[in-house]
Design a protein around this motif. Structure first.
Motif, PDB file in Angstrom:
ATOM      1  N   ALA A   9      -7.605  16.075   6.503  1.00 44.55           N
ATOM      2  CA  ALA A   9      -7.774  14.700   6.996  1.00 44.55           C
ATOM      3  C   ALA A   9      -6.936  13.749   6.154  1.00 44.55           C
ATOM      4  CB  ALA A   9      -9.245  14.284   6.936  1.00 44.55           C
ATOM      5  N   TYR A  10      -6.430  12.720   6.805  1.00 39.05           N
ATOM      6  CA  TYR A  10      -5.721  11.652   6.097  1.00 39.05           C
ATOM      7  C   TYR A  10      -6.748  10.571   5.765  1.00 39.05           C
ATOM      8  CZ  TYR A  10      -1.673   9.029   4.598  1.00 39.05           C
ATOM      9  OH  TYR A  10      -0.731   8.391   3.822  1.00 39.05           O
ATOM     10  N   PHE A  11      -6.861  10.246   4.493  1.00 36.27           N
ATOM     11  CA  PHE A  11      -7.835   9.244   4.049  1.00 36.27           C
ATOM     12  C   PHE A  11      -7.135   7.906   3.801  1.00 36.27           C
ATOM     13  CE2 PHE A  11     -12.160  10.770   2.886  1.00 36.27           C
ATOM     14  CZ  PHE A  11     -12.048  12.042   3.417  1.00 36.27           C
ATOM     15  N   ILE A  12      -7.744   6.850   4.308  1.00 38.46           N
ATOM     16  CA  ILE A  12      -7.298   5.490   3.980  1.00 38.46           C
ATOM     17  C   ILE A  12      -8.489   4.788   3.342  1.00 38.46           C
ATOM     18  CG2 ILE A  12      -6.461   3.286   4.894  1.00 38.46           C
ATOM     19  CD1 ILE A  12      -5.163   4.886   7.210  1.00 38.46           C
ATOM     20  N   ARG A  13      -8.338   4.485   2.044  1.00 39.36           N
ATOM     21  CA  ARG A  13      -9.433   3.835   1.316  1.00 39.36           C
ATOM     22  C   ARG A  13      -9.137   2.340   1.205  1.00 39.36           C
ATOM     23  NH1 ARG A  13     -13.145   5.955  -1.586  1.00 39.36           N
ATOM     24  NH2 ARG A  13     -12.004   7.855  -2.127  1.00 39.36           N
ATOM     25  N   LEU A  14      -9.973   1.541   1.847  1.00 36.11           N
ATOM     26  CA  LEU A  14      -9.773   0.092   1.835  1.00 36.11           C
ATOM     27  C   LEU A  14     -10.524  -0.545   0.673  1.00 36.11           C
ATOM     28  CD1 LEU A  14     -10.100  -0.646   5.662  1.00 36.11           C
ATOM     29  CD2 LEU A  14      -8.021  -0.253   4.312  1.00 36.11           C
ATOM     30  N   GLY A  15      -9.915  -1.582   0.101  1.00 37.15           N
ATOM     31  CA  GLY A  15     -10.541  -2.327  -0.986  1.00 37.15           C
ATOM     32  C   GLY A  15     -11.574  -3.307  -0.450  1.00 37.15           C
ATOM     33  N   GLY A  16     -12.513  -3.660  -1.339  1.00 35.50           N
ATOM     34  CA  GLY A  16     -13.551  -4.633  -0.997  1.00 35.50           C
ATOM     35  C   GLY A  16     -14.885  -3.944  -0.793  1.00 35.50           C
ATOM     36  N   CYS A  17     -15.848  -4.280  -1.650  1.00 38.45           N
ATOM     37  CA  CYS A  17     -17.224  -3.818  -1.436  1.00 38.45           C
ATOM     38  C   CYS A  17     -18.152  -4.697  -2.259  1.00 38.45           C
ATOM     39  CB  CYS A  17     -17.414  -2.356  -1.837  1.00 38.45           C
ATOM     40  SG  CYS A  17     -19.073  -1.769  -1.381  1.00 38.45           S
ATOM     41  N   ASP A  18     -19.219  -5.168  -1.622  1.00 39.56           N
ATOM     42  CA  ASP A  18     -20.211  -5.974  -2.346  1.00 39.56           C
ATOM     43  C   ASP A  18     -21.596  -5.328  -2.273  1.00 39.56           C
ATOM     44  OD1 ASP A  18     -20.907  -6.378   0.278  1.00 39.56           O
ATOM     45  OD2 ASP A  18     -20.870  -8.573   0.194  1.00 39.56           O
ATOM     46  N   VAL A  19     -21.610  -4.017  -2.002  1.00 38.71           N
ATOM     47  CA  VAL A  19     -22.901  -3.326  -1.867  1.00 38.71           C
ATOM     48  C   VAL A  19     -23.520  -3.088  -3.251  1.00 38.71           C
ATOM     49  CG1 VAL A  19     -24.025  -1.231  -1.000  1.00 38.71           C
ATOM     50  CG2 VAL A  19     -22.254  -2.352   0.362  1.00 38.71           C
ATOM     51  N   GLY A  20     -22.683  -2.759  -4.225  1.00 36.80           N
ATOM     52  CA  GLY A  20     -23.137  -2.744  -5.618  1.00 36.80           C
ATOM     53  C   GLY A  20     -23.948  -1.540  -6.049  1.00 36.80           C
ATOM     54  N   CYS A  21     -23.637  -0.345  -5.531  1.00 37.01           N
ATOM     55  CA  CYS A  21     -24.354   0.864  -5.970  1.00 37.01           C
ATOM     56  C   CYS A  21     -24.112   1.087  -7.470  1.00 37.01           C
ATOM     57  CB  CYS A  21     -23.862   2.079  -5.196  1.00 37.01           C
ATOM     58  SG  CYS A  21     -23.944   1.857  -3.411  1.00 37.01           S
TER      59      CYS A  21
ATOM     60  N   MET B  16       0.692   3.498   9.568  1.00 35.17           N
ATOM     61  CA  MET B  16       0.882   4.501  10.631  1.00 35.17           C
ATOM     62  C   MET B  16       2.072   5.396  10.325  1.00 35.17           C
ATOM     63  SD  MET B  16      -1.506   4.305  12.817  1.00 35.17           S
ATOM     64  CE  MET B  16      -0.781   5.509  13.917  1.00 35.17           C
ATOM     65  N   LEU B  17       3.151   4.814   9.792  1.00 39.01           N
ATOM     66  CA  LEU B  17       4.328   5.625   9.454  1.00 39.01           C
ATOM     67  C   LEU B  17       3.967   6.676   8.414  1.00 39.01           C
ATOM     68  CD1 LEU B  17       7.179   2.944   9.266  1.00 39.01           C
ATOM     69  CD2 LEU B  17       6.826   4.707  11.028  1.00 39.01           C
ATOM     70  N   GLU B  18       3.123   6.286   7.438  1.00 38.35           N
ATOM     71  CA  GLU B  18       2.724   7.232   6.394  1.00 38.35           C
ATOM     72  C   GLU B  18       1.850   8.342   6.973  1.00 38.35           C
ATOM     73  OE1 GLU B  18       3.868   7.243   3.270  1.00 38.35           O
ATOM     74  OE2 GLU B  18       5.133   5.611   3.981  1.00 38.35           O
ATOM     75  N   VAL B  19       0.912   7.959   7.823  1.00 36.83           N
ATOM     76  CA  VAL B  19       0.030   8.965   8.435  1.00 36.83           C
ATOM     77  C   VAL B  19       0.855   9.962   9.248  1.00 36.83           C
ATOM     78  CG1 VAL B  19      -1.861   9.343  10.063  1.00 36.83           C
ATOM     79  CG2 VAL B  19      -1.938   7.378   8.526  1.00 36.83           C
ATOM     80  N   LYS B  20       1.831   9.437   9.976  1.00 35.13           N
ATOM     81  CA  LYS B  20       2.616  10.289  10.886  1.00 35.13           C
ATOM     82  C   LYS B  20       3.576  11.214  10.147  1.00 35.13           C
ATOM     83  CE  LYS B  20       2.536   7.316  14.979  1.00 35.13           C
ATOM     84  NZ  LYS B  20       3.372   6.317  15.679  1.00 35.13           N
ATOM     85  N   LYS B  21       3.766  10.990   8.855  1.00 36.07           N
ATOM     86  CA  LYS B  21       4.590  11.926   8.077  1.00 36.07           C
ATOM     87  C   LYS B  21       3.860  13.243   7.844  1.00 36.07           C
ATOM     88  CE  LYS B  21       7.149   8.502   5.376  1.00 36.07           C
ATOM     89  NZ  LYS B  21       7.171   7.788   4.083  1.00 36.07           N
ATOM     90  N   THR B  22       2.550  13.270   8.111  1.00 38.17           N
ATOM     91  CA  THR B  22       1.734  14.463   7.880  1.00 38.17           C
ATOM     92  C   THR B  22       1.307  15.036   9.231  1.00 38.17           C
ATOM     93  OG1 THR B  22      -0.451  13.410   7.957  1.00 38.17           O
ATOM     94  CG2 THR B  22       0.754  13.242   5.873  1.00 38.17           C
ATOM     95  N   PRO B  23       0.858  16.290   9.243  1.00 45.41           N
ATOM     96  CA  PRO B  23       0.333  16.839  10.507  1.00 45.41           C
ATOM     97  C   PRO B  23      -1.145  16.511  10.726  1.00 45.41           C
ATOM     98  CG  PRO B  23       0.574  18.587   8.881  1.00 45.41           C
ATOM     99  CD  PRO B  23       0.966  17.312   8.192  1.00 45.41           C
ATOM    100  N   ALA B  24      -1.651  15.479  10.067  1.00 42.65           N
ATOM    101  CA  ALA B  24      -3.082  15.136  10.167  1.00 42.65           C
ATOM    102  C   ALA B  24      -3.503  14.937  11.623  1.00 42.65           C
ATOM    103  CB  ALA B  24      -3.361  13.854   9.382  1.00 42.65           C
ATOM    104  N   GLU B  25      -4.680  15.431  11.945  1.00 35.38           N
ATOM    105  CA  GLU B  25      -5.271  15.186  13.266  1.00 35.38           C
ATOM    106  C   GLU B  25      -6.460  14.229  13.153  1.00 35.38           C
ATOM    107  OE1 GLU B  25      -6.245  19.094  14.735  1.00 35.38           O
ATOM    108  OE2 GLU B  25      -4.121  19.623  14.969  1.00 35.38           O
ATOM    109  N   ILE B  26      -7.025  14.153  11.920  1.00 39.64           N
ATOM    110  CA  ILE B  26      -8.183  13.290  11.660  1.00 39.64           C
ATOM    111  C   ILE B  26      -7.775  12.255  10.618  1.00 39.64           C
ATOM    112  CG2 ILE B  26     -10.497  13.227  10.611  1.00 39.64           C
ATOM    113  CD1 ILE B  26     -10.868  16.144  11.568  1.00 39.64           C
ATOM    114  N   VAL B  27      -8.139  11.015  10.857  1.00 37.39           N
ATOM    115  CA  VAL B  27      -7.922   9.967   9.846  1.00 37.39           C
ATOM    116  C   VAL B  27      -9.284   9.381   9.499  1.00 37.39           C
ATOM    117  CG1 VAL B  27      -6.780   7.795   9.302  1.00 37.39           C
ATOM    118  CG2 VAL B  27      -5.605   9.500  10.706  1.00 37.39           C
ATOM    119  N   VAL B  28      -9.612   9.407   8.206  1.00 35.76           N
ATOM    120  CA  VAL B  28     -10.905   8.914   7.731  1.00 35.76           C
ATOM    121  C   VAL B  28     -10.679   7.562   7.061  1.00 35.76           C
ATOM    122  CG1 VAL B  28     -12.891   9.361   6.229  1.00 35.76           C
ATOM    123  CG2 VAL B  28     -11.683  11.289   7.294  1.00 35.76           C
ATOM    124  N   ILE B  29     -11.379   6.550   7.547  1.00 35.60           N
ATOM    125  CA  ILE B  29     -11.307   5.226   6.924  1.00 35.60           C
ATOM    126  C   ILE B  29     -12.546   5.086   6.045  1.00 35.60           C
ATOM    127  CG2 ILE B  29     -11.000   2.758   7.313  1.00 35.60           C
ATOM    128  CD1 ILE B  29      -8.834   4.607   8.625  1.00 35.60           C
TER     129      ILE B  29
END
Ligand code: SF4
Length: 206
Positions: A31-43, A66-79
């Motif tokens: 899977a291709y992971f995209i980790r977005l910044g920002g969280c105020d949940v505070g675990c 999208m260009l970065e994701v498409k450089k890989t054969p990923a079928e799943i993208v996890v946000i």
């Protein structure tokens, strides 16, 4: 009420990488992971505290991602995040789906849903509870177990998801030695639950 226009074409990206999904129902799949910044949940036990401050993460445009994701054969993208639903994810998931990719999200559920998803994993947190409307649409409920009492707490959310939703108990990484035996015992007594381990940490991939 102040209405803040949410950015849709640019998102604060902490990191993005092609790896294996380490947790839950899709564990072990590429899977291709995209980790977005920002969280105020505070675990208190959060293992990505660097994600919390949204200002620390550069805004990337969806086209470049999208260009970065498409450089890989990923079928799943996890946000993931951070808490990805702090952002409007409509544009990103529209582009991913137009490219024929499967869209997965990992969220605490504390913010309203945006985006179009093939798989929604809700991992509720005590520090900022999920909005009620996300629980019935979750495909997977993942409870991070930090204390024995979290097992009872997990049942409160299991009662609110749809009948087909997969149920996972996952030991918090630093408490795994202590919590895993309790979880195993609990699953044996309550077989509707399954064990999720963070296998990416065992096999040393991001
Ligand atoms: S919701 Fe996730 S990113 Fe946010 S504090 Fe909790 S574990 Fe960390």
């Amino acid at each position: 009420m102040n209405e803040v226009m949410k950015e849709t074409t640019h998102l604060p990206v902490m990191e993005h990488f092609y790896t294996l999904q380490g947790e839950g129902f899709h564990q072990g799949k590429a899977a291709y992971f995209i980790r977005l910044g920002g969280c105020d949940v505070g675990c208190v036990w959060c293992d990505v505290k660097d994600s919390w401050d949204v200002a620390k993460h550069p805004l990337l445009d969806v086209g470049s991602l999208m260009l970065e994701v498409k450089k890989t054969p990923a079928e799943i993208v996890v946000i993931t995040g951070g808490e990805p639903l702090m952002h409007d994810l409509d544009e990103l998931t529209n582009e991913l789906k137009a490219a024929g990719l499967r869209t997965h999200i990992e969220t605490s559920g504390a913010y309203p849903q945006s985006g179009t998803w093939d798989w929604i994993c809700v991992s509720p947190k005590k520090f900022k509870p999920p909005l009620p409307e996300i629980l019935p649409v979750a495909h997977e409920l993942k409870i991070v177990v930090f204390n024995r009492s979290d097992l009872d707490w997990a049942e409160k959310y299991a009662a609110l998801v749809s009948p087909g939703c997969k149920l996972y108990l996952q030991p918090e990484w630093d408490k795994a030695t202590e919590m895993t035996p309790l979880i195993i015992e609990y699953i044996q007594a309550n077989p509707q639950w399954e064990l999720s381990l963070q296998i990416h940490k065992y096999i040393n991939v991001p």
